[in-house]
Scaffold this active site. Structure first.
Site, PDB file in Angstrom:
ATOM      1  N   TYR A  90      -5.716  -2.121   0.716  1.00 52.49           N
ATOM      2  CA  TYR A  90      -4.938  -2.532   0.909  1.00 52.49           C
ATOM      3  C   TYR A  90      -3.958  -2.982  -0.349  1.00 52.49           C
ATOM      4  O   TYR A  90      -2.945  -2.495  -1.286  1.00 52.49           O
ATOM      5  CB  TYR A  90      -4.631  -3.398   1.690  1.00 52.49           C
ATOM      6  CG  TYR A  90      -3.409  -4.082   2.267  1.00 52.49           C
ATOM      7  CD1 TYR A  90      -2.141  -3.758   2.555  1.00 52.49           C
ATOM      8  CD2 TYR A  90      -2.997  -5.376   1.061  1.00 52.49           C
ATOM      9  CE1 TYR A  90      -1.058  -4.453   2.841  1.00 52.49           C
ATOM     10  CE2 TYR A  90      -1.927  -6.164   1.270  1.00 52.49           C
ATOM     11  CZ  TYR A  90      -0.378  -5.801   2.295  1.00 52.49           C
ATOM     12  OH  TYR A  90      -0.006  -6.233   2.351  1.00 52.49           O
ATOM     13  N   SER A 105       3.351  -6.625  -2.845  1.00 54.34           N
ATOM     14  CA  SER A 105       2.422  -7.819  -2.018  1.00 54.34           C
ATOM     15  C   SER A 105       1.809  -8.642  -3.379  1.00 54.34           C
ATOM     16  O   SER A 105       1.833  -7.657  -4.557  1.00 54.34           O
ATOM     17  CB  SER A 105       1.836  -7.344  -1.274  1.00 54.34           C
ATOM     18  OG  SER A 105       0.749  -8.544  -0.445  1.00 54.34           O
TER      19      SER A 105
HETATM   20  P1  NDP Z   1       4.031  -5.302  10.448  1.00 57.06           P
HETATM   21  O1  NDP Z   1       2.728  -4.587  10.693  1.00 57.06           O
HETATM   22  O2  NDP Z   1       4.638  -5.998  11.004  1.00 57.06           O
HETATM   23  O3  NDP Z   1       4.761  -4.149  10.045  1.00 57.06           O
HETATM   24  C1  NDP Z   1       4.693  -2.563   9.978  1.00 57.06           C
HETATM   25  C2  NDP Z   1       5.917  -1.544  10.023  1.00 57.06           C
HETATM   26  O4  NDP Z   1       5.406  -0.299   9.405  1.00 57.06           O
HETATM   27  C3  NDP Z   1       5.925  -1.604  11.506  1.00 57.06           C
HETATM   28  O5  NDP Z   1       7.420  -1.725  11.820  1.00 57.06           O
HETATM   29  C4  NDP Z   1       5.546   0.465  11.432  1.00 57.06           C
HETATM   30  O6  NDP Z   1       6.443   1.151  12.616  1.00 57.06           O
HETATM   31  C5  NDP Z   1       6.353   0.243  10.025  1.00 57.06           C
HETATM   32  N1  NDP Z   1       4.646   1.545  10.068  1.00 57.06           N
HETATM   33  C6  NDP Z   1       3.867   1.935   9.609  1.00 57.06           C
HETATM   34  N2  NDP Z   1       3.150   3.016   9.603  1.00 57.06           N
HETATM   35  C7  NDP Z   1       4.267   3.856   9.524  1.00 57.06           C
HETATM   36  C8  NDP Z   1       4.304   5.571   9.070  1.00 57.06           C
HETATM   37  N3  NDP Z   1       3.066   6.102   8.596  1.00 57.06           N
HETATM   38  N4  NDP Z   1       5.466   6.049   8.838  1.00 57.06           N
HETATM   39  C9  NDP Z   1       6.512   5.132   9.338  1.00 57.06           C
HETATM   40  N5  NDP Z   1       6.138   3.772   9.526  1.00 57.06           N
HETATM   41  C10 NDP Z   1       5.143   3.138   9.454  1.00 57.06           C
HETATM   42  O7  NDP Z   1       3.904  -5.019   9.325  1.00 57.06           O
HETATM   43  P2  NDP Z   1       4.969  -6.836   8.407  1.00 57.06           P
HETATM   44  O8  NDP Z   1       6.131  -6.639   8.710  1.00 57.06           O
HETATM   45  O9  NDP Z   1       4.224  -7.899   7.693  1.00 57.06           O
HETATM   46  O10 NDP Z   1       4.822  -5.894   6.658  1.00 57.06           O
HETATM   47  C11 NDP Z   1       5.848  -5.752   6.288  1.00 57.06           C
HETATM   48  C12 NDP Z   1       5.849  -4.360   4.663  1.00 57.06           C
HETATM   49  O11 NDP Z   1       5.420  -5.739   4.358  1.00 57.06           O
HETATM   50  C13 NDP Z   1       4.446  -4.160   4.213  1.00 57.06           C
HETATM   51  O12 NDP Z   1       4.498  -2.728   3.608  1.00 57.06           O
HETATM   52  C14 NDP Z   1       2.959  -5.070   4.198  1.00 57.06           C
HETATM   53  O13 NDP Z   1       2.595  -4.630   2.682  1.00 57.06           O
HETATM   54  C15 NDP Z   1       3.943  -5.769   3.211  1.00 57.06           C
HETATM   55  N6  NDP Z   1       3.872  -7.301   3.312  1.00 57.06           N
HETATM   56  C16 NDP Z   1       3.439  -8.396   4.188  1.00 57.06           C
HETATM   57  C17 NDP Z   1       3.135  -9.346   4.120  1.00 57.06           C
HETATM   58  C18 NDP Z   1       3.391 -10.199   5.509  1.00 57.06           C
HETATM   59  O14 NDP Z   1       3.074 -12.172   4.685  1.00 57.06           O
HETATM   60  N7  NDP Z   1       3.579 -10.067   6.829  1.00 57.06           N
HETATM   61  C19 NDP Z   1       2.731 -10.036   2.957  1.00 57.06           C
HETATM   62  C20 NDP Z   1       3.096  -8.956   1.264  1.00 57.06           C
HETATM   63  C21 NDP Z   1       3.998  -7.612   1.620  1.00 57.06           C
HETATM   64  P3  NDP Z   1       5.775   1.762  13.861  1.00 57.06           P
HETATM   65  O15 NDP Z   1       4.155   1.402  13.699  1.00 57.06           O
HETATM   66  O16 NDP Z   1       6.546   1.858  14.826  1.00 57.06           O
HETATM   67  O17 NDP Z   1       5.474   2.979  12.927  1.00 57.06           O
END
Ligand code: NDP
Length: 246
Positions: free
Chosen positions: A150, A137
């Site tokens: 974070y 990020s």
């Molecule tokens: P979401 O919350 O929409 O998605 C997060 C995903 O991670 C879900 O599919 C969730 O699925 C999964 N997840 C969470 N914990 C676990 C775990 N312990 N094991 C396996 N899967 C897990 O977040 P985003 O799509 O926004 O973010 C995705 C990535 O991008 C992250 O790493 C975030 O930090 C990064 N990011 C996002 C930005 C944004 O603007 N959205 C900007 C910069 C970085 P489930 O609950 O089914 O396990």
């Protein structure tokens, strides 16, 4: 030049929604066989089914990146060529009030989870090489309020990416990180319609949020063999947010 991934086995963690689900579609459309993994097994199964219906190669796996047995079970079955380490949690809150277990949960998921998945993936890549793309990020490179855990976890992912790139270059394993800026999704677009959200957008030099599709080409490049001489690269996709004036 078109970036294609035909014949490649790809894994996307955190593919049950958000960026990860989008990334799975991007890789599948580029010809990879994609495994969508997350804790919500029914969701990734349904999304993989949707991709197969659209003519792409996809399957699903239940995965909790904080559990060693879960990571081991996934990699027991398959050696992947491409791994997108995307699973992550935000875990916001004022640092003065943050309980240690909440801080730890963010580190366990965003940092230790990335390490565990990268290590398991790399053990299956030492013969034929591969590409690991960690989703960090811009908060791994700058800070903001109320996201101490974070931002610390993402800064560590940036440094971990470089350390693993150094150690695994000899095996033909490339390790890179994508640092998205603020990407508009259904989860945050209500906030960005508020005055505070609009003020934040004005601080982005390009004066707009990122779109999911802004990440497609950088992701495909880092995942593909066209980036054969790139490793340890930390690529920001942020409309210039990191270079905003102080
Ligand atoms: P979401 O919350 O929409 O998605 C997060 C995903 O991670 C879900 O599919 C969730 O699925 C999964 N997840 C969470 N914990 C676990 C775990 N312990 N094991 C396996 N899967 C897990 O977040 P985003 O799509 O926004 O973010 C995705 C990535 O991008 C992250 O790493 C975030 O930090 C990064 N990011 C996002 C930005 C944004 O603007 N959205 C900007 C910069 C970085 P489930 O609950 O089914 O396990």
């Amino acid at each position: 030049m078109e970036l294609r991934l035909d014949g490649k086995l790809a894994l996307v963690t955190g593919a049950s929604g958000g960026l990860g689900l989008h990334f799975a579609g991007v890789l599948a459309k580029a010809g990879a066989h994609v495994t969508l993994a997350a804790r919500r097994a029914e969701t990734v199964e349904a999304e993989a089914h949707r991709l197969r219906e659209a003519g792409h190669a996809a399957d699903a796996a239940e995965l909790d990146v904080t559990r060693d047995d879960s990571v081991a079970a996934l990699f027991e079955a398959t050696a992947f060529d491409i791994v997108i380490n995307n699973a992550g949690i935000a875990g916001g809150g004022a640092a003065l009030d943050m309980p240690r277990d909440e801080f730890q949960q963010v580190i366990d998921t965003n940092l230790s989870g990335v390490f565990a998945v990268a290590q398991a993936a790399a053990r299956g890549m030492t013969e034929q090489g591969g590409a690991i793309v960690n989703i960090a990020s811009i908060l791994g490179l700058r800070v903001a309020g109320h996201v101490a855990a974070y931002t610390a976890s993402k800064a560590a992912v940036v440094q971990l990416t470089k350390a693993l790139a150094l150690e695994w270059a000899r095996y033909g394993i490339r390790v890179s990180a994508l640092c998205p800026g603020y990407i508009e999704t259904s989860i945050n677009n209500a906030f960005f319609a508020t005055d505070a959200g609009k003020a934040l957008i004005r601080r982005i030099p390009q004066r707009r949020l990122g779109r999911l599709t802004d990440l497609d080409a950088p992701l495909l490049l880092l995942a593909s063999d066209q980036a054969a001489y790139m490793t340890g690269a930390i690529i920001a996709v942020d409309g210039g947010h990191l270079v905003s004036g102080l």
